[in-house]
Design a protein around this motif. Structure first.
Motif, PDB file in Angstrom:
ATOM      1  N   SER B 157       0.810  -1.212   0.000  1.00 45.67           N
ATOM      2  CA  SER B 157       0.000   0.000   0.000  1.00 45.67           C
ATOM      3  C   SER B 157       0.849   1.270   0.000  1.00 45.67           C
ATOM      4  O   SER B 157       0.751   2.097  -0.903  1.00 45.67           O
ATOM      5  CB  SER B 157      -0.916  -0.006   1.234  1.00 45.67           C
ATOM      6  N   ASP B 158       1.666   1.420   1.018  1.00 48.91           N
ATOM      7  CA  ASP B 158       2.297   2.725   1.242  1.00 48.91           C
ATOM      8  C   ASP B 158       3.625   2.909   0.520  1.00 48.91           C
ATOM      9  O   ASP B 158       4.044   4.040   0.273  1.00 48.91           O
ATOM     10  CB  ASP B 158       2.477   2.953   2.750  1.00 48.91           C
ATOM     11  N   ILE B 159       4.305   1.817   0.207  1.00 50.80           N
ATOM     12  CA  ILE B 159       5.557   1.972  -0.546  1.00 50.80           C
ATOM     13  C   ILE B 159       5.289   1.828  -2.039  1.00 50.80           C
ATOM     14  O   ILE B 159       5.848   2.553  -2.847  1.00 50.80           O
ATOM     15  CB  ILE B 159       6.605   0.951  -0.068  1.00 50.80           C
ATOM     16  N   ASP B 163      -3.958   0.133  -4.190  1.00 47.24           N
ATOM     17  CA  ASP B 163      -5.143   0.414  -3.378  1.00 47.24           C
ATOM     18  C   ASP B 163      -5.683  -0.885  -2.764  1.00 47.24           C
ATOM     19  O   ASP B 163      -5.189  -1.972  -3.035  1.00 47.24           O
ATOM     20  CB  ASP B 163      -6.197   1.181  -4.182  1.00 47.24           C
TER      21      ASP B 163
END
Lengths: 274, 210
Positions: B157-159, B163
Protein backbone atom coordinates in the motif's frame (compact mmCIF):
# COMPACT_ATOMS: atom_id res chain seq x y z
CA UNK A 1 -9.54 -4.26 19.31
CA UNK A 2 -8.86 -1.25 21.51
CA UNK A 3 -10.65 2.09 21.01
CA UNK A 4 -7.35 3.52 19.73
CA UNK A 5 -7.02 0.72 17.17
CA UNK A 6 -10.59 1.31 16.03
CA UNK A 7 -9.88 5.02 15.69
CA UNK A 8 -6.69 4.30 13.75
CA UNK A 9 -8.58 1.99 11.43
CA UNK A 10 -11.19 4.64 10.67
CA UNK A 11 -8.55 7.32 10.15
CA UNK A 12 -6.36 5.03 8.08
CA UNK A 13 -9.22 4.22 5.72
CA UNK A 14 -10.15 7.92 5.69
CA UNK A 15 -6.63 8.81 4.52
CA UNK A 16 -6.88 6.21 1.78
CA UNK A 17 -10.26 7.46 0.61
CA UNK A 18 -11.76 4.06 1.39
CA UNK A 19 -14.75 5.21 3.46
CA UNK A 20 -18.32 5.64 2.39
CA UNK A 21 -19.70 9.17 2.34
CA UNK A 22 -21.50 8.62 5.65
CA UNK A 23 -18.39 7.20 7.33
CA UNK A 24 -16.32 10.06 6.01
CA UNK A 25 -18.73 12.64 7.44
CA UNK A 26 -18.61 10.90 10.81
CA UNK A 27 -14.80 10.95 10.83
CA UNK A 28 -14.74 14.62 9.86
CA UNK A 29 -17.03 15.39 12.77
CA UNK A 30 -14.63 13.54 15.08
CA UNK A 31 -11.71 15.50 13.68
CA UNK A 32 -13.56 18.72 14.25
CA UNK A 33 -14.29 17.84 17.86
CA UNK A 34 -11.02 16.35 19.07
CA UNK A 35 -7.41 17.53 18.97
CA UNK A 36 -6.28 14.02 19.82
CA UNK A 37 -8.04 12.61 16.79
CA UNK A 38 -6.42 15.30 14.63
CA UNK A 39 -3.01 14.43 16.06
CA UNK A 40 -3.55 10.74 15.35
CA UNK A 41 -4.54 11.54 11.79
CA UNK A 42 -1.43 13.70 11.43
CA UNK A 43 0.78 10.87 12.63
CA UNK A 44 -0.80 8.36 10.28
CA UNK A 45 -0.43 10.78 7.40
CA UNK A 46 3.24 11.18 8.29
CA UNK A 47 3.72 7.40 8.39
CA UNK A 48 2.12 7.08 5.00
CA UNK A 49 4.18 9.82 3.39
CA UNK A 50 7.41 8.66 5.02
CA UNK A 51 6.87 5.12 3.77
CA UNK A 52 6.24 6.47 0.29
CA UNK A 53 9.83 7.69 0.23
CA UNK A 54 11.11 4.16 0.76
CA UNK A 55 10.38 3.09 -2.80
CA UNK A 56 13.93 3.69 -3.98
CA UNK A 57 15.42 0.24 -3.57
CA UNK A 58 17.57 -0.65 -6.58
CA UNK A 59 17.79 -4.13 -8.01
CA UNK A 60 21.35 -5.44 -7.56
CA UNK A 61 21.47 -6.83 -11.09
CA UNK A 62 19.45 -7.20 -14.23
CA UNK A 63 16.71 -9.80 -14.09
CA UNK A 64 16.18 -9.80 -17.85
CA UNK A 65 15.66 -13.30 -19.19
CA UNK A 66 18.41 -14.69 -21.41
CA UNK A 67 16.14 -17.20 -23.09
CA UNK A 68 12.36 -17.58 -23.06
CA UNK A 69 11.19 -20.18 -20.54
CA UNK A 70 8.47 -22.47 -21.85
CA UNK A 71 5.01 -21.09 -21.35
CA UNK A 72 2.42 -22.80 -19.22
CA UNK A 73 -0.16 -24.35 -21.50
CA UNK A 74 -3.76 -23.31 -20.90
CA UNK A 75 -5.27 -25.06 -17.93
CA UNK A 76 -2.08 -25.10 -15.90
CA UNK A 77 -1.00 -28.50 -17.16
CA UNK A 78 2.57 -27.81 -16.06
CA UNK A 79 1.50 -28.83 -12.59
CA UNK A 80 -0.04 -31.99 -13.98
CA UNK A 81 3.23 -32.64 -15.79
CA UNK A 82 5.06 -32.41 -12.48
CA UNK A 83 2.63 -34.82 -10.92
CA UNK A 84 3.16 -37.20 -13.81
CA UNK A 85 6.89 -36.95 -13.30
CA UNK A 86 6.47 -37.67 -9.63
CA UNK A 87 4.34 -40.67 -10.44
CA UNK A 88 6.92 -41.95 -12.93
CA UNK A 89 9.68 -41.50 -10.40
CA UNK A 90 7.71 -43.31 -7.74
CA UNK A 91 7.08 -46.13 -10.19
CA UNK A 92 10.73 -46.35 -11.17
CA UNK A 93 11.89 -46.36 -7.57
CA UNK A 94 9.29 -48.93 -6.58
CA UNK A 95 10.12 -51.19 -9.50
CA UNK A 96 13.83 -50.92 -8.74
CA UNK A 97 13.19 -51.80 -5.11
CA UNK A 98 11.03 -54.77 -6.01
CA UNK A 99 13.68 -55.90 -8.45
CA UNK A 100 16.40 -55.73 -5.82
CA UNK A 101 14.23 -57.55 -3.29
CA UNK A 102 13.41 -60.23 -5.83
CA UNK A 103 17.03 -60.67 -6.85
CA UNK A 104 18.83 -60.66 -3.54
CA UNK A 105 16.20 -62.16 -1.31
CA UNK A 106 17.86 -64.58 1.10
CA UNK A 107 16.42 -64.11 4.60
CA UNK A 108 19.30 -65.72 6.52
CA UNK A 109 22.09 -64.04 4.65
CA UNK A 110 23.71 -61.05 6.27
CA UNK A 111 24.91 -60.03 2.89
CA UNK A 112 21.49 -60.00 1.42
CA UNK A 113 20.12 -58.07 4.34
CA UNK A 114 22.84 -55.52 3.87
CA UNK A 115 22.06 -55.04 0.26
CA UNK A 116 18.34 -54.87 0.86
CA UNK A 117 18.79 -52.25 3.56
CA UNK A 118 21.01 -50.35 1.23
CA UNK A 119 18.37 -50.48 -1.41
CA UNK A 120 15.80 -49.13 0.99
CA UNK A 121 18.15 -46.38 2.06
CA UNK A 122 18.84 -45.49 -1.52
CA UNK A 123 15.16 -45.56 -2.26
CA UNK A 124 14.29 -43.22 0.57
CA UNK A 125 17.04 -40.82 -0.34
CA UNK A 126 15.95 -41.03 -3.93
CA UNK A 127 12.37 -40.03 -3.47
CA UNK A 128 12.13 -37.32 -0.83
CA UNK A 129 8.95 -35.73 0.33
CA UNK A 130 5.80 -37.31 -0.95
CA UNK A 131 4.19 -39.72 1.43
CA UNK A 132 3.09 -41.74 -1.54
CA UNK A 133 6.69 -42.71 -2.17
CA UNK A 134 7.33 -43.65 1.41
CA UNK A 135 4.16 -45.68 1.42
CA UNK A 136 5.59 -47.73 -1.42
CA UNK A 137 8.52 -48.67 0.78
CA UNK A 138 6.82 -51.07 3.23
CA UNK A 139 4.69 -52.28 0.36
CA UNK A 140 7.83 -53.22 -1.49
CA UNK A 141 9.26 -55.05 1.50
CA UNK A 142 6.05 -56.86 2.20
CA UNK A 143 6.29 -58.47 -1.19
CA UNK A 144 9.47 -60.24 -0.13
CA UNK A 145 7.86 -63.41 1.26
CA UNK A 146 6.40 -64.08 -2.15
CA UNK A 147 9.93 -64.59 -3.37
CA UNK A 148 10.79 -67.39 -0.96
CA UNK A 149 13.49 -69.82 -2.10
CA UNK A 150 11.97 -72.39 -4.31
CA UNK A 151 9.77 -70.04 -6.18
CA UNK A 152 12.69 -68.20 -7.62
CA UNK A 153 16.33 -69.11 -7.51
CA UNK A 154 18.67 -66.27 -6.89
CA UNK A 155 22.12 -66.62 -5.48
CA UNK A 156 24.74 -64.36 -4.06
CA UNK A 157 28.00 -65.60 -5.43
CA UNK A 158 30.13 -63.35 -3.26
CA UNK A 159 28.05 -62.80 -0.16
CA UNK A 160 31.00 -61.69 1.94
CA UNK A 161 31.57 -58.73 -0.34
CA UNK A 162 27.99 -57.71 -0.55
CA UNK A 163 27.97 -55.18 2.30
CA UNK A 164 30.59 -53.17 0.50
CA UNK A 165 28.15 -50.90 -1.30
CA UNK A 166 26.52 -50.02 2.00
CA UNK A 167 29.78 -48.92 3.54
CA UNK A 168 31.27 -47.43 0.44
CA UNK A 169 28.91 -45.38 -1.58
CA UNK A 170 25.38 -45.75 -0.30
CA UNK A 171 23.91 -43.52 -2.94
CA UNK A 172 24.48 -44.23 -6.58
CA UNK A 173 24.62 -40.60 -7.57
CA UNK A 174 28.10 -40.63 -9.09
CA UNK A 175 27.10 -43.25 -11.62
CA UNK A 176 24.28 -41.16 -12.89
CA UNK A 177 26.44 -38.50 -14.50
CA UNK A 178 25.10 -35.12 -15.49
CA UNK A 179 21.50 -36.11 -15.09
CA UNK A 180 21.74 -36.38 -11.34
CA UNK A 181 21.52 -32.71 -10.49
CA UNK A 182 18.61 -32.00 -12.73
CA UNK A 183 16.79 -35.10 -11.64
CA UNK A 184 17.34 -34.23 -8.02
CA UNK A 185 15.94 -30.80 -8.55
CA UNK A 186 12.94 -32.19 -10.28
CA UNK A 187 12.26 -34.68 -7.55
CA UNK A 188 12.17 -31.99 -4.94
CA UNK A 189 10.37 -29.60 -7.22
CA UNK A 190 7.58 -32.04 -7.83
CA UNK A 191 7.03 -32.59 -4.15
CA UNK A 192 7.12 -28.88 -3.59
CA UNK A 193 4.49 -28.21 -6.17
CA UNK A 194 2.24 -30.80 -4.66
CA UNK A 195 2.43 -29.27 -1.23
CA UNK A 196 2.38 -25.63 -2.24
CA UNK A 197 -1.36 -25.34 -2.74
CA UNK A 198 -3.57 -22.33 -2.45
CA UNK A 199 -1.64 -19.64 -4.21
CA UNK A 200 -0.15 -18.88 -7.51
CA UNK A 201 2.94 -20.48 -6.12
CA UNK A 202 2.06 -24.09 -6.59
CA UNK A 203 4.69 -24.31 -9.24
CA UNK A 204 8.10 -25.11 -7.86
CA UNK A 205 11.10 -22.90 -8.35
CA UNK A 206 12.64 -24.55 -11.33
CA UNK A 207 16.24 -24.64 -12.23
CA UNK A 208 17.42 -23.93 -8.73
CA UNK A 209 18.84 -26.89 -6.90
CA UNK A 210 17.22 -27.21 -3.53
CA UNK A 211 18.60 -30.42 -2.25
CA UNK A 212 20.98 -33.22 -2.78
CA UNK A 213 18.36 -35.71 -3.71
CA UNK A 214 19.33 -38.36 -6.17
CA UNK A 215 16.93 -38.92 -9.01
CA UNK A 216 14.95 -42.06 -9.21
CA UNK A 217 16.25 -42.57 -12.70
CA UNK A 218 19.85 -42.65 -11.56
CA UNK A 219 19.01 -44.97 -8.74
CA UNK A 220 17.13 -47.19 -11.07
CA UNK A 221 20.00 -47.54 -13.44
CA UNK A 222 22.53 -48.16 -10.71
CA UNK A 223 20.57 -50.76 -8.83
CA UNK A 224 19.31 -52.44 -11.92
CA UNK A 225 22.79 -52.63 -13.33
CA UNK A 226 24.51 -53.99 -10.24
CA UNK A 227 23.39 -57.60 -10.58
CA UNK A 228 25.08 -57.94 -13.93
CA UNK A 229 28.25 -56.14 -12.93
CA UNK A 230 31.15 -58.45 -12.50
CA UNK A 231 33.11 -56.22 -10.19
CA UNK A 232 33.80 -57.11 -6.58
CA UNK A 233 31.03 -56.53 -4.13
CA UNK A 234 28.29 -57.11 -6.60
CA UNK A 235 25.76 -59.81 -6.89
CA UNK A 236 25.45 -62.31 -9.64
CA UNK A 237 22.03 -63.43 -10.58
CA UNK A 238 21.50 -66.86 -11.84
CA UNK A 239 18.11 -67.21 -13.35
CA UNK A 240 16.50 -70.56 -13.28
CA UNK A 241 13.45 -70.35 -15.32
CA UNK A 242 10.03 -70.53 -13.85
CA UNK A 243 7.79 -69.05 -11.25
CA UNK A 244 8.38 -65.63 -9.89
CA UNK A 245 11.94 -65.80 -11.15
CA UNK A 246 10.60 -64.29 -14.35
CA UNK A 247 9.45 -61.24 -12.43
CA UNK A 248 12.95 -59.93 -11.78
CA UNK A 249 13.88 -59.15 -15.40
CA UNK A 250 10.43 -57.75 -15.98
CA UNK A 251 10.81 -55.48 -12.97
CA UNK A 252 14.29 -54.48 -14.09
CA UNK A 253 12.94 -53.62 -17.52
CA UNK A 254 10.08 -51.67 -15.99
CA UNK A 255 12.45 -49.81 -13.70
CA UNK A 256 14.77 -48.95 -16.57
CA UNK A 257 11.90 -47.82 -18.78
CA UNK A 258 10.37 -45.67 -16.08
CA UNK A 259 13.80 -44.31 -15.26
CA UNK A 260 14.35 -43.41 -18.91
CA UNK A 261 10.97 -41.71 -19.07
CA UNK A 262 11.84 -39.81 -15.93
CA UNK A 263 15.13 -38.62 -17.39
CA UNK A 264 13.39 -37.58 -20.62
CA UNK A 265 10.90 -35.53 -18.65
CA UNK A 266 13.77 -33.96 -16.74
CA UNK A 267 15.58 -33.06 -19.95
CA UNK A 268 12.44 -31.55 -21.38
CA UNK A 269 12.05 -29.55 -18.24
CA UNK A 270 15.66 -28.42 -18.34
CA UNK A 271 15.14 -27.13 -21.86
CA UNK A 272 12.22 -25.09 -20.66
CA UNK A 273 14.40 -23.22 -18.25
CA UNK A 274 17.68 -22.98 -20.07
CA UNK B 1 -15.43 4.44 -2.12
CA UNK B 2 -12.15 4.40 -4.00
CA UNK B 3 -10.06 7.05 -5.60
CA UNK B 4 -10.68 7.19 -9.35
CA UNK B 5 -7.87 5.68 -11.36
CA UNK B 6 -5.71 8.12 -13.31
CA UNK B 7 -6.17 8.29 -17.04
CA UNK B 8 -3.77 6.15 -19.10
CA UNK B 9 -0.50 7.88 -19.91
CA UNK B 10 2.05 7.47 -22.68
CA UNK B 11 4.04 5.22 -20.36
CA UNK B 12 0.96 3.05 -19.87
CA UNK B 13 0.58 2.80 -23.64
CA UNK B 14 4.22 1.73 -23.99
CA UNK B 15 3.77 -0.90 -21.31
CA UNK B 16 0.64 -2.19 -22.97
CA UNK B 17 2.52 -2.45 -26.27
CA UNK B 18 5.38 -4.35 -24.61
CA UNK B 19 2.89 -6.71 -23.00
CA UNK B 20 1.23 -7.42 -26.32
CA UNK B 21 4.54 -8.08 -28.03
CA UNK B 22 5.72 -10.25 -25.16
CA UNK B 23 2.53 -12.27 -25.39
CA UNK B 24 3.41 -12.92 -28.98
CA UNK B 25 6.74 -14.37 -27.88
CA UNK B 26 8.92 -11.27 -28.12
CA UNK B 27 11.44 -11.72 -25.32
CA UNK B 28 13.05 -8.35 -25.98
CA UNK B 29 9.74 -6.63 -25.31
CA UNK B 30 9.28 -8.67 -22.16
CA UNK B 31 12.75 -7.70 -20.99
CA UNK B 32 11.74 -4.06 -21.37
CA UNK B 33 9.05 -4.80 -18.83
CA UNK B 34 11.59 -6.55 -16.62
CA UNK B 35 13.87 -3.53 -16.68
CA UNK B 36 10.94 -1.24 -16.05
CA UNK B 37 9.75 -3.13 -12.97
CA UNK B 38 12.73 -4.97 -11.55
CA UNK B 39 13.49 -2.28 -8.97
CA UNK B 40 10.05 -2.23 -7.34
CA UNK B 41 9.66 -6.00 -7.63
CA UNK B 42 13.02 -6.52 -5.97
CA UNK B 43 12.12 -3.87 -3.37
CA UNK B 44 8.87 -5.69 -2.58
CA UNK B 45 10.47 -9.12 -2.23
CA UNK B 46 13.38 -7.69 -0.24
CA UNK B 47 11.05 -6.10 2.26
CA UNK B 48 8.90 -9.18 2.49
CA UNK B 49 11.82 -11.57 2.87
CA UNK B 50 14.41 -9.39 4.57
CA UNK B 51 17.34 -11.10 2.84
CA UNK B 52 18.93 -9.87 -0.40
CA UNK B 53 19.74 -13.29 -1.86
CA UNK B 54 16.28 -14.67 -1.20
CA UNK B 55 14.83 -11.49 -2.71
CA UNK B 56 16.94 -11.93 -5.84
CA UNK B 57 15.78 -15.51 -6.22
CA UNK B 58 12.15 -14.55 -5.70
CA UNK B 59 12.44 -11.67 -8.16
CA UNK B 60 13.98 -13.85 -10.86
CA UNK B 61 11.38 -16.53 -10.35
CA UNK B 62 8.60 -13.94 -10.44
CA UNK B 63 9.71 -12.74 -13.87
CA UNK B 64 10.01 -16.30 -15.16
CA UNK B 65 6.47 -16.99 -14.02
CA UNK B 66 5.24 -13.72 -15.42
CA UNK B 67 6.57 -14.74 -18.83
CA UNK B 68 5.06 -18.19 -18.52
CA UNK B 69 1.67 -16.83 -17.50
CA UNK B 70 1.34 -13.77 -19.67
CA UNK B 71 -1.72 -15.36 -21.24
CA UNK B 72 -3.49 -15.08 -17.89
CA UNK B 73 -2.99 -11.30 -17.74
CA UNK B 74 -6.42 -9.87 -18.45
CA UNK B 75 -5.51 -6.23 -18.79
CA UNK B 76 -5.65 -3.58 -16.10
CA UNK B 77 -2.53 -2.74 -14.18
CA UNK B 78 0.41 -4.85 -15.34
CA UNK B 79 2.33 -3.70 -12.29
CA UNK B 80 -0.38 -5.01 -9.95
CA UNK B 81 -0.47 -8.30 -11.82
CA UNK B 82 3.30 -8.60 -11.61
CA UNK B 83 3.30 -7.67 -7.93
CA UNK B 84 0.71 -10.34 -7.29
CA UNK B 85 3.08 -12.93 -8.72
CA UNK B 86 6.09 -11.53 -6.84
CA UNK B 87 4.20 -11.33 -3.54
CA UNK B 88 2.99 -14.91 -3.97
CA UNK B 89 6.54 -15.96 -4.68
CA UNK B 90 7.85 -14.24 -1.55
CA UNK B 91 4.98 -15.59 0.55
CA UNK B 92 5.72 -19.12 -0.62
CA UNK B 93 9.35 -18.61 0.35
CA UNK B 94 8.29 -17.43 3.80
CA UNK B 95 6.09 -20.48 4.10
CA UNK B 96 8.91 -22.76 3.04
CA UNK B 97 11.11 -21.26 5.69
CA UNK B 98 8.41 -21.86 8.23
CA UNK B 99 9.24 -18.43 9.44
CA UNK B 100 6.70 -16.91 11.72
CA UNK B 101 6.00 -13.22 12.11
CA UNK B 102 8.50 -11.40 14.26
CA UNK B 103 6.25 -9.41 16.51
CA UNK B 104 8.90 -8.35 18.97
CA UNK B 105 9.86 -4.73 18.83
CA UNK B 106 13.35 -5.55 20.04
CA UNK B 107 14.43 -6.35 16.49
CA UNK B 108 17.09 -8.81 15.55
CA UNK B 109 18.50 -7.81 12.24
CA UNK B 110 21.86 -8.21 10.64
CA UNK B 111 23.32 -5.32 8.77
CA UNK B 112 23.44 -7.58 5.73
CA UNK B 113 19.67 -7.53 5.64
CA UNK B 114 19.42 -3.77 5.31
CA UNK B 115 18.14 -2.68 1.94
CA UNK B 116 20.57 -0.74 -0.17
CA UNK B 117 18.80 2.58 -0.22
CA UNK B 118 20.01 5.94 -1.34
CA UNK B 119 19.40 8.82 1.05
CA UNK B 120 16.62 11.21 0.10
CA UNK B 121 17.65 13.87 -2.33
CA UNK B 122 15.55 16.97 -1.79
CA UNK B 123 15.71 20.59 -0.74
CA UNK B 124 15.70 19.89 2.98
CA UNK B 125 18.24 21.58 5.21
CA UNK B 126 21.12 19.47 6.54
CA UNK B 127 19.38 19.14 9.90
CA UNK B 128 16.12 18.13 8.25
CA UNK B 129 18.01 15.66 6.09
CA UNK B 130 19.52 14.10 9.18
CA UNK B 131 16.10 13.88 10.75
CA UNK B 132 14.62 12.37 7.61
CA UNK B 133 17.44 9.87 7.34
CA UNK B 134 16.93 8.93 10.97
CA UNK B 135 13.21 8.59 10.43
CA UNK B 136 13.78 6.42 7.39
CA UNK B 137 16.18 4.25 9.31
CA UNK B 138 13.75 3.94 12.19
CA UNK B 139 10.90 3.11 9.82
CA UNK B 140 12.97 0.49 7.99
CA UNK B 141 13.85 -1.13 11.29
CA UNK B 142 10.25 -0.98 12.47
CA UNK B 143 9.02 -2.49 9.20
CA UNK B 144 11.21 -5.50 9.80
CA UNK B 145 9.65 -6.06 13.20
CA UNK B 146 6.12 -6.19 11.82
CA UNK B 147 4.42 -9.55 11.39
CA UNK B 148 4.99 -10.81 7.84
CA UNK B 149 1.34 -10.52 6.90
CA UNK B 150 1.05 -6.95 8.14
CA UNK B 151 4.29 -5.91 6.51
CA UNK B 152 3.23 -7.25 3.13
CA UNK B 153 0.07 -5.15 3.20
CA UNK B 154 1.73 -1.91 4.30
CA UNK B 155 4.56 -2.35 1.79
CA UNK B 156 2.12 -2.95 -1.06
CA UNK B 157 0.00 0.00 0.00
CA UNK B 158 2.30 2.73 1.24
CA UNK B 159 5.56 1.97 -0.55
CA UNK B 160 4.18 0.66 -3.82
CA UNK B 161 0.95 2.61 -3.97
CA UNK B 162 -1.55 -0.20 -4.45
CA UNK B 163 -5.14 0.41 -3.38
CA UNK B 164 -7.22 -1.89 -1.17
CA UNK B 165 -8.82 -3.66 -4.10
CA UNK B 166 -5.48 -4.35 -5.76
CA UNK B 167 -4.02 -5.61 -2.50
CA UNK B 168 -7.05 -7.79 -1.95
CA UNK B 169 -6.59 -9.26 -5.43
CA UNK B 170 -2.86 -9.72 -4.89
CA UNK B 171 -3.16 -11.42 -1.53
CA UNK B 172 -6.51 -13.15 -1.74
CA UNK B 173 -7.55 -11.38 1.48
CA UNK B 174 -10.93 -9.80 2.08
CA UNK B 175 -11.05 -6.02 1.82
CA UNK B 176 -11.86 -5.76 5.52
CA UNK B 177 -8.74 -7.76 6.38
CA UNK B 178 -6.60 -5.57 4.17
CA UNK B 179 -8.05 -2.51 5.85
CA UNK B 180 -7.49 -3.74 9.39
CA UNK B 181 -3.98 -5.11 8.82
CA UNK B 182 -2.91 -1.93 7.10
CA UNK B 183 -4.27 0.10 9.99
CA UNK B 184 -2.54 -2.09 12.58
CA UNK B 185 0.74 -1.85 10.72
CA UNK B 186 0.49 1.91 10.43
CA UNK B 187 -0.45 2.12 14.09
CA UNK B 188 2.72 0.25 15.00
CA UNK B 189 4.81 2.47 12.76
CA UNK B 190 3.14 5.50 14.26
CA UNK B 191 4.69 4.57 17.58
CA UNK B 192 8.09 4.76 15.90
CA UNK B 193 7.32 8.19 14.50
CA UNK B 194 6.19 9.40 17.90
CA UNK B 195 9.30 8.05 19.59
CA UNK B 196 11.48 9.67 16.96
CA UNK B 197 9.69 12.99 17.36
CA UNK B 198 9.86 12.88 21.15
CA UNK B 199 13.57 12.16 20.88
CA UNK B 200 14.09 15.21 18.70
CA UNK B 201 11.99 17.42 20.93
CA UNK B 202 14.02 16.31 23.93
CA UNK B 203 17.23 17.04 22.02
CA UNK B 204 15.97 20.51 21.11
CA UNK B 205 15.07 21.26 24.72
CA UNK B 206 18.54 20.21 25.80
CA UNK B 207 20.05 22.46 23.11
CA UNK B 208 17.95 25.44 24.26
CA UNK B 209 19.21 25.13 27.82
CA UNK B 210 22.82 25.40 26.81
Amino acid sequence: MTPLERLEERLSAYLDGELTAAERSAVEAELEASAEVRETLGDLRLVRSALATLDDVRAPRSFALAAPPARVPAGGSLVLMRRLELFVRAGAAGAALLFVVAVVHEPTSLATGGVADDAVLAFEATAPGPEALRAADPAGLSVAPAFEPGTATTESVQPAMAPAPANGAPLPAPSSGGGAGEGGVMGVAGADGGLGGGTDGTMPADGQPKGDAVPAGADTFATAASPVDDGPGTIHVRETSHGVGGAAPALATLAVLLGLLSVLLSLRHREEHS
Amino acid sequence: MTIPRPAPTEADAAIEAWVQRARGGDLTAFNQLVLRYQDPVYGLTLRMLGAPQAAEDATQEAFIRAWQRLETFRGGSFKSWLFTIAANQARDELRRRGRRPTTSLSGNNDDDDLPDIDPPDNDATPLEQVEQAELRGALEAALRTLPDDWREIVVLSDIHGMDYREISDATGLALGTVKSRLSRARGRLREVIRSSRELHEAAERLGDRR
